[in-house]
Write an enzyme that holds these catalytic residues in place. Structure first.
Site, PDB file in Angstrom:
ATOM      1  CG  ASP A  79      -2.039   1.011   1.002  1.00 28.02           C
ATOM      2  OD1 ASP A  79      -1.892   2.173   0.729  1.00 28.02           O
ATOM      3  OD2 ASP A  79      -3.293   0.640   1.471  1.00 28.02           O
ATOM      4  CB  VAL A  89       1.773   1.719  -8.360  1.00 25.55           C
ATOM      5  CG1 VAL A  89       1.421   0.266  -7.542  1.00 25.55           C
ATOM      6  CG2 VAL A  89       0.394   2.496  -8.534  1.00 25.55           C
ATOM      7  CG  ASN A 106      -7.091  -4.266  -5.356  1.00 23.43           C
ATOM      8  OD1 ASN A 106      -8.258  -4.265  -5.995  1.00 23.43           O
ATOM      9  ND2 ASN A 106      -7.186  -3.944  -3.924  1.00 23.43           N
ATOM     10  CE1 TYR A 150     -11.310   4.012 -10.754  1.00 18.54           C
ATOM     11  CE2 TYR A 150     -13.543   3.341 -11.618  1.00 18.54           C
ATOM     12  CZ  TYR A 150     -12.388   2.999 -10.645  1.00 18.54           C
ATOM     13  OH  TYR A 150     -12.696   1.771  -9.867  1.00 18.54           O
ATOM     14  CE  LYS A 164     -10.347   0.610 -12.046  1.00 20.22           C
ATOM     15  NZ  LYS A 164      -9.517  -0.377 -11.169  1.00 20.22           N
ATOM     16  CB  ALA A 216     -17.145  -3.746  -4.210  1.00 16.00           C
TER      17      ALA A 216
END
Length: 216
Positions: A4, A33, A59, A124, A128, A157
């Protein structure tokens, strides 16, 4: 091994996993990242501590809500750098070791917004959709070495980070559109990731599984 960008959150997650599973060998490594040096450090640490990485789950992601006409380059670039380019960096960094072993699995976290339209989500959704295309193209290159790359594409989610980053009324509105009248639980998406990581999906390459209960 889990990673993280936020050290405190990372330590908390490791302790939670230990408490819930009884596992003690939970390694942690802080990583941003968007930083190639940190990505390489994470991969090196994982290879050494785990004796080789069998499965990578990409993720890391970043979203937000902003009309395109109000969006500045910095906000657009930040979302794409974390969500799309970060996935590419991690995949690129781990592939040489997996190729040398001629085995490995990579699971990417995409989103139904890679297919569907939603206001204030241009950055976003574009990121994706890019993750989906990256999954398909990289999977063909990796398959020659016995490596499988696939993705899961959730609708919504609910988790703590999402609750903090999106308006509550918007989250309720999106959840109400689902066939079950609710958002997915995190474990319901994780189950699909585990399927893609396992030998049960041994003949799947470059696939994107939609994890959505929306009506259409």
């Amino acid at each position: 091994m889990i990673s993280d960008i936020h050290e405190g959150r990372l330590i908390e997650a490791a302790e939670k996993i230990k408490a819930e599973t009884g596992l003690e060998a939970i390694y942690t490594q802080v990583c941003n990242v968007t930083d190639e040096a940190q990505v390489q450090t994470l991969v090196t640490a994982a290879e050494e501590k785990l004796g080789g990485v069998d499965v990578l789950i990409n993720n890391a992601g970043l979203g937000g809500s902003k009309l395109l006409v109000e969006m500045e380059d910095a906000e657009w670039n930040r979302v794409l750098d974390v969500t799309l380019t970060g996935t590419m960096r991690m995949t690129r960094a781990i592939l040489p070791a997996m190729m040398a072993r001629k085995s490995g699995v990579i699971v990417n976290n995409a989103s139904v917004l890679g297919w569907r339209a939603q206001k204030e989500q241009a950055h976003y959704a574009a990121a994706k959709a890019g993750v989906m295309a990256l999954t398909r193209c990289s999977a063909l290159e990796a398959a020659e070495y016995g490596i499988r790359i696939n993705a899961v594409s959730p609708s919504i989610a609910l988790h703590d980070f999402l609750r903090k980053s999106a308006p509550q009324d918007l989250l309720q509105q999106l959840a109400s559109r689902e066939a079950f009248g609710r958002a997915a639980e995190v474990w319901e998406i994780a189950n699909i990731m585990m399927f893609l990581a396992s030998d049960y999906s041994s003949y799947m390459a470059g696939e994107v599984i939609s994890a959505s209960s929306q009506r259409a």
